[in-house]
Design an enzyme around this catalytic site. Structure first.
Site, PDB file in Angstrom:
ATOM      1  N   LYS A 125       1.128   4.505  -2.776  1.00 26.24           N
ATOM      2  CA  LYS A 125       0.902   5.903  -2.439  1.00 26.24           C
ATOM      3  C   LYS A 125       2.148   6.753  -2.685  1.00 26.24           C
ATOM      4  O   LYS A 125       2.040   7.939  -3.050  1.00 26.24           O
ATOM      5  CB  LYS A 125       0.445   6.029  -0.985  1.00 26.24           C
ATOM      6  CG  LYS A 125      -0.971   5.507  -0.755  1.00 26.24           C
ATOM      7  CD  LYS A 125      -1.996   6.265  -1.588  1.00 26.24           C
ATOM      8  CE  LYS A 125      -3.418   5.857  -1.274  1.00 26.24           C
ATOM      9  NZ  LYS A 125      -4.415   6.610  -2.055  1.00 26.24           N
ATOM     10  N   TYR A 179       0.838  -1.207   0.000  1.00 22.86           N
ATOM     11  CA  TYR A 179       0.000   0.000   0.000  1.00 22.86           C
ATOM     12  C   TYR A 179       0.870   1.253   0.000  1.00 22.86           C
ATOM     13  O   TYR A 179       0.640   2.183  -0.794  1.00 22.86           O
ATOM     14  CB  TYR A 179      -0.917  -0.012   1.227  1.00 22.86           C
ATOM     15  CG  TYR A 179      -1.706   1.260   1.413  1.00 22.86           C
ATOM     16  CD1 TYR A 179      -2.827   1.528   0.627  1.00 22.86           C
ATOM     17  CD2 TYR A 179      -1.350   2.207   2.380  1.00 22.86           C
ATOM     18  CE1 TYR A 179      -3.557   2.697   0.792  1.00 22.86           C
ATOM     19  CE2 TYR A 179      -2.074   3.368   2.550  1.00 22.86           C
ATOM     20  CZ  TYR A 179      -3.173   3.614   1.750  1.00 22.86           C
ATOM     21  OH  TYR A 179      -3.885   4.777   1.915  1.00 22.86           O
TER      22      TYR A 179
END
Length: 251
Positions: A161, A157
């Site tokens: 980002k 994740y």
């Protein structure tokens, strides 16, 4: 065009079910009526569309896409702008997932990367093309502090980002002088459906607080905002931690 007070008269939300995006739309509609276009998976848009109508949106419409299919994102952006100029676009779709699951299932990790990064790149480029054409428009990209320095606890994740954040910084630079601009939002832990059941991290916040900072950042013309602002200081320190110490930061 934005009105005389700098408020958008038309808002496109890519990721219409996002709680932060919905809170931002609520905050903006409280200041003035606006046309709202919601994009995302069809079943996720009905509640947000009803809410926007109840809050006084002058018009509410939807465009359907699934972020696992980047081509569908580009198509949805084209459909949204076919209805007229758009002053503000929120790029707000994404998935969190679980690092343990990604460790066991690389295909799931690739799917998360497609949703969080590849489709966000497509969205950004497609919207930027439209903003250049119309000569104005703001793009707000929901990033995360998780991308500032990627932790072992959620590195899939966090890496998506980090990529998204870097892309939108570059996109913002490329739009200089075009009349369009980019604002990146870096929230910390936000209490939402995505984090339900998880223990609050330090400086945890909620969608309404993030939305308030987004609206204030748009008014100031800020290129990057942190939510809450204290995280800018925290991550300035974290960036300089030796890697051996960073590995010990709890998940």
């Amino acid at each position: 065009m934005n009105d005389a007070l700098g408020l958008p008269q038309s808002i496109l939300v890519l990721g219409g079910g996002s709680e932060i995006a919905r809170a931002t739309v609520r905050a903006l509609l409280a200041k003035r009526p606006a046309r709202v276009i919601l994009g995302g998976r069809e079943h996720a848009l009905a509640e947000a569309a009803t809410e926007a109508r109840q809050l006084g949106a002058t018009e509410v419409s939807t465009v359907v896409f699934d972020a696992i299919d980047p081509a569908s994102v580009a198509t949805a952006v084209g459909e949204a702008f076919a209805g007229g100029d758009i002053d503000l676009t929120l790029v707000a779709f994404g998935v969190l997932g679980d690092q343990a699951d990604y460790d066991c299932d690389p295909a799931a990790a690739a799917e998360a990367a497609t949703i969080n990064y590849t489709s966000a790149v497509v969205a950004g480029l497609a919207v930027a093309q439209q903003c250049r054409r119309q000569g104005h428009g703001s793009i707000v990209a929901l990033s995360s502090v998780a991308g500032e320095r990627v932790r072992k606890a959620n590195f899939v994740y966090g890496s998506t980002k980090a990529g998204l954040d870097g892309f939108f910084q570059g996109l913002g630079d490329s739009l200089a002088g075009s009349g369009a601009r980019v604002m990146i939002v870096r929230p910390g832990f936000v209490r939402s459906r995505m984090t339900k059941g998880m223990k609050d991290a330090p400086f945890a916040t909620d969608p309404e607080a993030v939305a308030s900072l987004v609206v204030a950042g748009l008014a100031k013309g800020s290129p990057i905002i942190w939510a809450p602002p204290i995280l800018r200081v925290v991550f300035t320190a974290f960036r300089h931690l030796p890697r051996a110490l960073w590995r010990k930061v709890p998940g």
